[in-house]
Scaffold this motif. Sequence first.
Motif, mmCIF file in Angstrom:
data_model
loop_
_atom_site.group_PDB
_atom_site.id
_atom_site.type_symbol
_atom_site.label_atom_id
_atom_site.label_comp_id
_atom_site.label_asym_id
_atom_site.label_seq_id
_atom_site.Cartn_x
_atom_site.Cartn_y
_atom_site.Cartn_z
ATOM 1 N N GLU A 40 0.685 -1.164 0.154
ATOM 2 C CA GLU A 40 -0.085 -0.095 0.060
ATOM 3 C C GLU A 40 1.112 1.313 0.038
ATOM 4 O OE1 GLU A 40 -2.925 0.030 -0.614
ATOM 5 O OE2 GLU A 40 -3.368 -2.252 -0.485
ATOM 6 N N ALA A 41 1.937 1.156 0.493
ATOM 7 C CA ALA A 41 2.886 2.414 0.644
ATOM 8 C C ALA A 41 3.220 2.605 -0.610
ATOM 9 C CB ALA A 41 4.022 2.185 1.718
ATOM 10 N N ALA A 42 3.706 1.559 -1.556
ATOM 11 C CA ALA A 42 4.194 1.618 -2.748
ATOM 12 C C ALA A 42 3.251 2.119 -3.646
ATOM 13 C CB ALA A 42 4.621 0.377 -3.145
ATOM 14 N N GLU A 43 1.972 1.677 -3.650
ATOM 15 C CA GLU A 43 0.799 2.492 -4.162
ATOM 16 C C GLU A 43 0.683 3.806 -4.072
ATOM 17 O OE1 GLU A 43 -2.749 0.074 -3.985
ATOM 18 O OE2 GLU A 43 -1.627 -2.167 -4.466
ATOM 19 N N LEU A 44 0.935 4.254 -2.756
ATOM 20 C CA LEU A 44 0.763 5.647 -2.460
ATOM 21 C C LEU A 44 1.742 6.430 -3.286
ATOM 22 C CD1 LEU A 44 -0.182 7.945 -0.564
ATOM 23 C CD2 LEU A 44 1.650 7.111 0.944
ATOM 24 N N LEU A 45 2.986 5.905 -3.731
ATOM 25 C CA LEU A 45 3.864 6.540 -4.652
ATOM 26 C C LEU A 45 3.425 6.853 -6.173
ATOM 27 C CD1 LEU A 45 7.162 4.870 -3.361
ATOM 28 C CD2 LEU A 45 6.451 7.378 -3.300
ATOM 29 N N THR A 60 -3.639 16.081 -10.098
ATOM 30 C CA THR A 60 -5.130 16.360 -10.262
ATOM 31 C C THR A 60 -6.038 15.874 -9.325
ATOM 32 O OG1 THR A 60 -5.544 14.056 -11.198
ATOM 33 C CG2 THR A 60 -4.534 15.685 -13.003
ATOM 34 N N GLU A 61 -7.172 16.316 -9.493
ATOM 35 C CA GLU A 61 -8.165 16.204 -8.255
ATOM 36 C C GLU A 61 -8.342 14.418 -8.159
ATOM 37 O OE1 GLU A 61 -9.797 17.742 -5.797
ATOM 38 O OE2 GLU A 61 -8.427 19.102 -6.346
ATOM 39 N N ALA A 66 -6.903 9.740 -5.021
ATOM 40 C CA ALA A 66 -6.200 7.960 -4.957
ATOM 41 C C ALA A 66 -5.287 8.421 -3.862
ATOM 42 C CB ALA A 66 -5.701 7.927 -6.390
ATOM 43 N N VAL A 67 -4.617 9.319 -3.870
ATOM 44 C CA VAL A 67 -3.682 9.460 -2.474
ATOM 45 C C VAL A 67 -4.282 9.470 -1.286
ATOM 46 C CG1 VAL A 67 -1.973 10.999 -1.667
ATOM 47 C CG2 VAL A 67 -1.673 10.683 -4.088
ATOM 48 N N ARG A 68 -5.518 10.094 -1.034
ATOM 49 C CA ARG A 68 -6.040 10.038 0.073
ATOM 50 C C ARG A 68 -6.275 8.610 0.454
ATOM 51 N NH1 ARG A 68 -11.515 10.656 0.827
ATOM 52 N NH2 ARG A 68 -12.212 11.390 2.992
ATOM 53 N N LEU A 69 -7.117 7.894 -0.583
ATOM 54 C CA LEU A 69 -7.559 6.583 -0.349
ATOM 55 C C LEU A 69 -6.379 5.346 0.157
ATOM 56 C CD1 LEU A 69 -10.486 6.198 -2.736
ATOM 57 C CD2 LEU A 69 -10.498 6.266 -0.203
ATOM 58 N N GLU A 70 -5.198 5.637 -0.538
ATOM 59 C CA GLU A 70 -4.030 5.069 -0.191
ATOM 60 C C GLU A 70 -3.369 5.321 1.220
ATOM 61 O OE1 GLU A 70 -3.171 2.382 -1.833
ATOM 62 O OE2 GLU A 70 -4.178 2.838 -3.680
ATOM 63 N N MET A 71 -3.574 6.439 1.411
ATOM 64 C CA MET A 71 -3.082 6.963 3.026
ATOM 65 C C MET A 71 -4.078 6.081 3.761
ATOM 66 S SD MET A 71 -2.500 10.970 2.585
ATOM 67 C CE MET A 71 -1.110 11.739 2.269
ATOM 68 N N GLY A 72 -5.499 6.133 3.561
ATOM 69 C CA GLY A 72 -6.077 5.342 4.542
ATOM 70 C C GLY A 72 -5.914 3.854 4.522
#
Length: 122
Positions: A40-45, A60-61, A66-72
Amino acid sequence: MHPRIPDLEALSAMLHEFVVEREWGQFHTPKNLATALSVEAAELLEPFQWLSTGDGSELTESARAAVRLEMGDVLAYLLLLADRMGVDLYEALAEKIAINAKKYPVDKARGRSEKYTAYEGK
């Protein structure tokens, strides 16, 4: 003892209930949780991968969402791992901050991005 943030404890409780309802705890070994956290941390990148500067303002919005959900996801797996390992995240962070304060004294580290070994012993 450090003060607690009730919201983080509430999130842990919600997450625990979510996992129990699905009977997923059987799959949550420390190795599996650490692996999932890493994935998940990799997906955050990913949304940052080809940005010119890497500044969040370039997102972009939909990328910000997507970043917000990956942080979750990252937080969820970290909370699950901490619970499984019996780690108090508040205590772990406080300890790590104290260790880093010694490694990175303000007078040597302010405004510098190098690892502490770059100025250690100076």
